[in-house]
Write an enzyme that holds these catalytic residues in place. Sequence first.
Site, PDB file in Angstrom:
ATOM      1  N   PHE A 147       0.821  -1.226   0.000  1.00  0.00           N
ATOM      2  CA  PHE A 147       0.000   0.000   0.000  1.00  0.00           C
ATOM      3  C   PHE A 147       0.850   1.270   0.000  1.00  0.00           C
ATOM      4  O   PHE A 147       0.387   2.331   0.387  1.00  0.00           O
ATOM      5  CB  PHE A 147      -0.985   0.000   1.191  1.00  0.00           C
ATOM      6  CG  PHE A 147      -1.652  -1.320   1.418  1.00  0.00           C
ATOM      7  CD1 PHE A 147      -2.497  -1.845   0.443  1.00  0.00           C
ATOM      8  CD2 PHE A 147      -1.436  -2.063   2.567  1.00  0.00           C
ATOM      9  CE1 PHE A 147      -3.096  -3.080   0.620  1.00  0.00           C
ATOM     10  CE2 PHE A 147      -2.037  -3.300   2.748  1.00  0.00           C
ATOM     11  CZ  PHE A 147      -2.865  -3.810   1.785  1.00  0.00           C
ATOM     12  N   GLY A 189      -0.230  -9.009  -3.508  1.00  0.00           N
ATOM     13  CA  GLY A 189      -1.632  -9.378  -3.396  1.00  0.00           C
ATOM     14  C   GLY A 189      -2.451  -8.920  -4.588  1.00  0.00           C
ATOM     15  O   GLY A 189      -3.640  -9.205  -4.683  1.00  0.00           O
ATOM     16  N   ALA A 217       1.061  -1.436 -16.307  1.00  0.00           N
ATOM     17  CA  ALA A 217       1.477  -0.796 -17.554  1.00  0.00           C
ATOM     18  C   ALA A 217       2.964  -1.011 -17.799  1.00  0.00           C
ATOM     19  O   ALA A 217       3.393  -1.243 -18.931  1.00  0.00           O
ATOM     20  CB  ALA A 217       1.168   0.696 -17.506  1.00  0.00           C
ATOM     21  N   ASN A 264      -8.053  -9.522 -15.404  1.00  0.00           N
ATOM     22  CA  ASN A 264      -8.525 -10.717 -14.699  1.00  0.00           C
ATOM     23  C   ASN A 264      -9.712 -10.292 -13.845  1.00  0.00           C
ATOM     24  O   ASN A 264      -9.556  -9.516 -12.895  1.00  0.00           O
ATOM     25  CB  ASN A 264      -7.390 -11.301 -13.837  1.00  0.00           C
ATOM     26  CG  ASN A 264      -7.833 -12.535 -13.045  1.00  0.00           C
ATOM     27  OD1 ASN A 264      -8.949 -12.587 -12.512  1.00  0.00           O
ATOM     28  ND2 ASN A 264      -6.973 -13.521 -12.951  1.00  0.00           N
ATOM     29  N   THR A 275      -9.303 -11.129  -9.843  1.00  0.00           N
ATOM     30  CA  THR A 275      -8.337 -10.382  -9.030  1.00  0.00           C
ATOM     31  C   THR A 275      -8.602  -8.874  -9.108  1.00  0.00           C
ATOM     32  O   THR A 275      -8.365  -8.157  -8.140  1.00  0.00           O
ATOM     33  CB  THR A 275      -6.892 -10.696  -9.462  1.00  0.00           C
ATOM     34  OG1 THR A 275      -6.758 -10.457 -10.862  1.00  0.00           O
ATOM     35  CG2 THR A 275      -6.537 -12.132  -9.169  1.00  0.00           C
ATOM     36  N   GLU A 320      -5.406   1.358  -6.851  1.00  0.00           N
ATOM     37  CA  GLU A 320      -5.584   2.505  -5.965  1.00  0.00           C
ATOM     38  C   GLU A 320      -6.922   3.199  -6.108  1.00  0.00           C
ATOM     39  O   GLU A 320      -7.394   3.874  -5.191  1.00  0.00           O
ATOM     40  CB  GLU A 320      -4.434   3.503  -6.197  1.00  0.00           C
ATOM     41  CG  GLU A 320      -3.118   2.815  -5.901  1.00  0.00           C
ATOM     42  CD  GLU A 320      -1.891   3.679  -6.034  1.00  0.00           C
ATOM     43  OE1 GLU A 320      -1.660   4.486  -5.132  1.00  0.00           O
ATOM     44  OE2 GLU A 320      -1.148   3.513  -7.016  1.00  0.00           O
TER      45      GLU A 320
END
Lengths: 777, 174
Positions: free
Chosen positions: A282, A509, A553, A671, A674, A744
Site C-alpha cells: 500500500f 496481493g 502498464a 482478470n 483479481t 488505488e
Amino acid sequence: MSLAEDAKQLVQGAMQGLMGKAVALAPDSWIPGGKPDPLIRHQHGHIGKPVTRIDGPLKVAGAAPFAAEFPLEGMVYAAVVHSVVARGRIAELDVTAAEAAAGVVAVMTWRNAPRLKAPPVFLSDPKAASGDNLPVMQDDEIHWNGQPIALVLAETQEQADHAKSLVRATYHAAPAVTDIEAAKAEGTKPGVFMGQPLHNKIGDAEEALAAAPVAVDATYTTPGHNHNAIELHAVTAYWRDGTLRLHDATQAVSHTAWTMAKMFGIDEKQVVVTSPFVGGGFGGKTLWQHQVLAACASQLTGRPVRLALSRESVYRMVGGRAPTEQRVALGADRDGRLKALIHRGVTPKTATNVMPEPFILPTRSAYASETMLLDVQVVELDMLANTFMRAPGESVGTFALESALDELAHALSMDPIELRLRNEPEKDPTLGLPFSSRHIDEAWRAGSERFGWSRRNRTPGATREGEWLIGVGCATATYPYYRMPGGAARLTLTRDGRASVDIAAHEMGMGTATAQTQVTAERLGLPLEAVTFNYGDSTLPGLVLAGGSQQTASIGASVIAAHRALVKELLKLAGNDSVLAGLDADEVGGHDGGLCKLDDPERCESYASILNRAGRDSVVVEAEPPMPLETQHWSMHSHGAMFCEVRVNTVTGEVRISRFLGSFDCGRILNAKTAASQFRGGIIMGLGLALMEETQFDPRKGRIMNPSLAEYHLPVHMDVPQIDVMWTDIPDPHAPMGAHGVGEIGITGTGAAVANAIFNATGKRIRDLPITLDKLL
Amino acid sequence: MNLTVNGVVAALPDDPRVSLLDLLREQLRLPGAKKGCNQGACGACTVLLDGERILSCLTLAVQCEGRSVTTIEGVGAPGALHPLQQAFLEHDGFQCGYCTPGQICSALAMADEIRRGVPSHVTGDLTAETIALDRDELRERMSGNLCRCGAHNGIVEAILETFADQTEQLEAAE
C-alpha cells in the site's frame, strides 16, 4: 530539503515542462500507444477471464515464504530501541547491561555502526527508494520521536527483546517543530511534487467565486494514516563474498538494491534483493531504516541478521500519509456550470523528504471550470517522514472535492450526478491535453441504474427505520494512469512450446503473476500452463516500482517490447523456407503455439517447428520499452462512480455501511477475479478512511500515540458489507493491453461517498475525517 | 515436556518466554502461523489448540504441555487442500495471503463453535438450541481476524459455502 535541492527540482520540472509541450504537440503515431496494442482486439482469449491465483495454493496453505521466513545458519535476531524525544542529541547511551545480558551478540549504536553514506531519498533519482535522506545511525543527533538509537542483536528474539529493555538513554533535547498550527504561524512554502509545483491557476478564481450566483466554500480536514499491512516489515540480511543479500518485503526490489549500494559504496550488482511474496504494501513497503540497520548489523557481527519490526516499530520507523487541511470553494451559475473551482490547503512534511501529500491531483483533471486555483502549501515538522499511501493525493483530495460537489448540488437543489456530468470537461482542464479514454458518463449511468439511485429520498434526514436514519450518497473516483521509465523484460521461448517472463516486479496481493501470465500467454498464443512469470528479484531485468498503480502498464509495455524482439528473432530464424517468409514483425502475432500472419490465421508456423528447423533449443530476448511519453501526450486517467448507503443510529451516532457499489472505467480488465478484489480492497480501505482510521500524533511531543492495531482501527469483517463492483471494460487505446492499473482507484471517492450518504441520512455535513460517532451526536 | 503439533510430538522450549507462535515459526519451522502484531490484535497467528482457536502470540509455549496444536500446515497442503482452503481460492478470499492462515484456522473453529451452540454478540436468542451460520453471525465471529487487503467478501463467501451443509442440517433439524 534544502533551497538548492528545491531549486534543482524546479529546474528539472521546467525542463520536463518544455519537453512536455513538444510531446503534447507530436503526432499520435510518434508516441508509445499511438498505435493500439494488438492484444486489444483479442476478445475471446485468456484476457479478462476470472483465473484463480496461480500462487493461491501456496498462500492458503501457509506455504508462501515471506521475508521473515528465510531461516539461515547462525542467524541472529534484532530488536530496535527508539528515541523518545523529537529533536536533540543523545546525551548518554548506556548499553553495558544489554551487552552483558544472556544471548546478546552485540549492541549496535552510532558509535560502532559501519560508516555509510546517507540514503538517496525517493524521487531524487529514478532508482532511489529511501523514505528520507537522513543518515542511518551515524551520529548522536535525533531527528524525530521514534528514531532508532540502538539495535540489540541476540541468539533469540526473546533475548534481544529483553536486552533492549536494558538500554539506558538520556537526551539533550532541543526545541522541535511538531505542531502544525505553530508551524503555519511561521509561514508555509509551496509544495513541489515530482519536480512540478503543486499549483495551477486559470483566471481569477476568487473574483469569479465572489461573483457566482451560487457558491459553497468550506474547509475539510483529514488525519494522518498508516498503511498497516498485516505483514510486519521484516528483512533477513547477510553478506557473502562482498555481496549483500536481502530477503525483503518490498514493492521496489531494484530500487532497494541501488539505494543500498549507494549507501555502502558498492556496485548495485553487489546487492541482491529478493521479495517473492509481500504481505501487503500500500506504499509502505519501500526502503526505511530497518533494511539498512540489518545490513549494518550483519557486517558488524559477521552473521546473518533477521530484523522483523514490532508493530510499534513499524509506526515509529515507516512513514504514513500526512494529514491535510483543504479548502474547497465552488462557484456556479444557476444551471450548475462551474465558474470557479478553488482547492487549496496545507499539509506537513519533513525537511528530509520530497513528498507533500498532493491532494489537488484529482482536481486537475476532474471538472471544467471557467477559473481555477489549485495550491498545496507545506510546513516542515520534526517528525518521521511521511510517505506514499494508497492513492496519495487522490484518496484524501477526493474527500474534499467530492464532498464540496455534493454541497453545491444541495445548494442548487440538483441531482449530484447531473451536476457532475454537466461539468464534464472536453479535454484536460489544466493540461489542455485530450483524454486517452474517459467514459465516466457510462460508469455513472450503469452504476446509478444498478444501485437504484433514482429511487432515493432527496430530502436529508427524512428516511427512518426505528432508531436508524438511512441515506445514500455518491462521489467520483479518479486515479491517473502512470508508467514510469526503466521497465525491461526478458522472454525465453523453448522448443517444447514453453515461455517464461523475467522481470523485477512484485506481488503484494494484486495478482501480478496471474494476470501477467494471462497476458503473456495471450500474446504468445500459448496455454496458461506453458507460461511462467518470474519476478521479485533485483537480478531480473527492469526497474519496476509496484506503486502509482503503474506496475501493470510497466510490465505490459516491457513485455510488448520483449515480444517484438522475440518475433523479429523468430522471423529471422524461420528464414525463407517458412510460410512466414517476407513478413515483418508488425504483420504477425502469436496464435495457437506459433506465429501467424495477423490477417491470415492460416499462414502459420509453430514455435517448435521454427526452433527445430533452426536447430535451437530456445530463444532468449531482452528489451526495454520506449519512454512513457504517452502520459504527456494524452491525459490518462481511470474513473469511477461510487455509491454508498449508510444507516446512522440516532441514539449512539454509530454509522453502518449497508450497501456500496463501485462502477469503474479503468480500461480493459485483465482478470475479472483479481481486479474485483483490488477494487473491493481499495473501497474497504476507503471505508476505514471515512469512518475510523487516524494516526494520532501528539503535537507536543511529536510522537504517534496509537502505534498498534488495537488503537488504530481498521475495518473488520463486521464493518464490511457485501461490496458490489462493475466496470465498463472499455479499453484505453493508448495503454498496453488497453488496461489501467486498478490498485488505488477504489480508495478514491469512497470517503466522500460515505460522507455524502451520511449527510443525506442525517442532514449533518461532516468535513473532518474520520466520521466517528461523537461527530454525529 | 512435550506438545503435539499437527500430530507430531515436539519438545517445549527451554526458555519460558517463548510464545507458541515463536515456537512454531522459529523452532519448529512452521511459518504458516503469521505474526502481524504479536499483541493479540490482528488474529494472523490463530491456530487450533485441542480444536479451539487461540491467538498463538498470546500463548506461552509452556502452557501447551501435553496438548495438541493444529496449524495451517496441518489443515491441508498444496495438492491436498482442505475444502475451506479450496473455497478461499475459488472466492478469492485473500490477496497478499498473509492473514489467510489465521482466517482459515479461525473459521474452522468458528464453525465448530456455532455447531456447539456457543452464542455471539449478534445471536438473537441466547437460549436457542441451534444457531444458524448466517452472514451476520459469521462476520461478527470473524471480526478478530483483520485483513488489510480487503478480501472480506471473499472470505465470507468461502466460509458460507464450505459450511453450507452445516447450516442446512441445522435448518432441517429445526
